[in-house]
Design a protein around this motif. Structure first.
Motif, PDB file in Angstrom:
ATOM      1  N   GLU A 290      14.968 -92.464 -19.130  1.00  0.00           N
ATOM      2  CA  GLU A 290      14.628 -93.218 -19.480  1.00  0.00           C
ATOM      3  C   GLU A 290      12.539 -94.077 -19.508  1.00  0.00           C
ATOM      4  O   GLU A 290      12.420 -94.321 -20.259  1.00  0.00           O
ATOM      5  CB  GLU A 290      15.366 -94.548 -19.496  1.00  0.00           C
ATOM      6  CG  GLU A 290      17.263 -94.569 -20.541  1.00  0.00           C
ATOM      7  CD  GLU A 290      17.097 -93.767 -21.827  1.00  0.00           C
ATOM      8  OE1 GLU A 290      16.863 -94.525 -22.598  1.00  0.00           O
ATOM      9  OE2 GLU A 290      18.056 -93.289 -22.256  1.00  0.00           O
ATOM     10  N   HIS A 291      12.959 -94.012 -18.187  1.00  0.00           N
ATOM     11  CA  HIS A 291      10.912 -94.135 -18.195  1.00  0.00           C
ATOM     12  C   HIS A 291      10.619 -92.738 -18.491  1.00  0.00           C
ATOM     13  O   HIS A 291       9.166 -93.517 -18.834  1.00  0.00           O
ATOM     14  CB  HIS A 291      11.264 -93.821 -16.143  1.00  0.00           C
ATOM     15  CG  HIS A 291       9.806 -94.702 -15.376  1.00  0.00           C
ATOM     16  ND1 HIS A 291       8.989 -94.032 -15.892  1.00  0.00           N
ATOM     17  CD2 HIS A 291       9.751 -96.202 -15.868  1.00  0.00           C
ATOM     18  CE1 HIS A 291       7.860 -94.413 -15.936  1.00  0.00           C
ATOM     19  NE2 HIS A 291       7.971 -96.049 -15.458  1.00  0.00           N
ATOM     20  N   ARG A 292      10.299 -91.738 -19.081  1.00  0.00           N
ATOM     21  CA  ARG A 292       9.280 -90.868 -19.489  1.00  0.00           C
ATOM     22  C   ARG A 292       9.882 -90.454 -20.680  1.00  0.00           C
ATOM     23  O   ARG A 292       8.296 -91.089 -21.426  1.00  0.00           O
ATOM     24  CB  ARG A 292      10.557 -89.234 -19.052  1.00  0.00           C
ATOM     25  CG  ARG A 292       9.772 -88.412 -17.625  1.00  0.00           C
ATOM     26  CD  ARG A 292      10.739 -87.070 -17.330  1.00  0.00           C
ATOM     27  NE  ARG A 292      10.213 -86.342 -16.400  1.00  0.00           N
ATOM     28  CZ  ARG A 292      10.890 -85.973 -15.628  1.00  0.00           C
ATOM     29  NH1 ARG A 292      11.922 -85.040 -16.186  1.00  0.00           N
ATOM     30  NH2 ARG A 292      10.576 -85.117 -14.281  1.00  0.00           N
ATOM     31  N   HIS A 293      10.992 -91.514 -21.109  1.00  0.00           N
ATOM     32  CA  HIS A 293      10.585 -91.644 -23.066  1.00  0.00           C
ATOM     33  C   HIS A 293      10.496 -92.285 -22.971  1.00  0.00           C
ATOM     34  O   HIS A 293       9.682 -93.292 -24.747  1.00  0.00           O
ATOM     35  CB  HIS A 293      12.374 -91.522 -23.439  1.00  0.00           C
ATOM     36  CG  HIS A 293      12.314 -91.523 -24.679  1.00  0.00           C
ATOM     37  ND1 HIS A 293      12.582 -93.279 -25.692  1.00  0.00           N
ATOM     38  CD2 HIS A 293      12.617 -90.659 -25.502  1.00  0.00           C
ATOM     39  CE1 HIS A 293      12.873 -92.894 -26.754  1.00  0.00           C
ATOM     40  NE2 HIS A 293      12.896 -91.052 -27.366  1.00  0.00           N
ATOM     41  N   ALA A 294       9.958 -93.608 -21.925  1.00  0.00           N
ATOM     42  CA  ALA A 294       9.574 -94.758 -22.315  1.00  0.00           C
ATOM     43  C   ALA A 294       7.841 -95.146 -22.591  1.00  0.00           C
ATOM     44  O   ALA A 294       6.935 -95.824 -22.996  1.00  0.00           O
ATOM     45  CB  ALA A 294      10.093 -95.547 -21.712  1.00  0.00           C
TER      46      ALA A 294
END
Length: 148
Positions: free
Chosen positions: A143-147
């Protein structure tokens, strides 16, 4: 009524999950593994976050002789972690989470995040009733990479 209010705190909306991940500055990791277990998610997820500029606060469940993980001092209980925590990232089996609830409530993180494959609806509801947002069964690293 409380049930409806608590449901609003159990986060399932992808945009809100992205926002939580993107805004995390200080993450305590319950069940973090040591560098000797670098190939396991409970180590490489917090290592990734640290590399992305997030402060990691290690709270291992095992490894009683370890005093530092990822170069940071280890805390043995969540209740002993000083300062504000944006996310408590949980790497524990669902059945092993209930004994940590009192410490989680003492820590008062903004968000409790149960990693991929981890879901405990009873604990999530209790935390939500206490005003803590809960994300279940999602990988904080993904989720962090996507955000970003």
């Amino acid at each position: 009524m409380a049930r409806t209010e608590s449901k609003g705190r159990i986060v399932t909306d992808s945009r809100r999950i992205e926002e939580i991940a993107r805004n995390a500055r200080r993450v305590a990791v319950l069940g973090i593994k040591t560098e000797a277990q670098a190939g396991q998610p409970a180590h490489y997820v917090p290592a990734y976050l640290q590399g992305a500029g997030v402060e990691i606060v290690p709270v291992p469940v095992y490894y009683p002789d370890v005093t530092k993980i990822l170069g940071q001092p280890v805390y043995r209980r969540l209740a002993d972690v000083p300062g504000e925590i944006d996310i408590l990232d949980v790497f524990r089996r669902p059945s092993d989470i209930p004994p940590h609830v009192d410490d989680i409530l003492a820590l008062r993180p903004k968000v409790v995040w149960f990693q991929s494959g981890i879901r405990n609806d009873e604990v999530a509801e209790r935390l939500a009733r206490e005003g803590i947002e809960v994300v279940q069964d999602r990988c904080l690293m993904v989720e962090h990479r996507h955000a970003r």
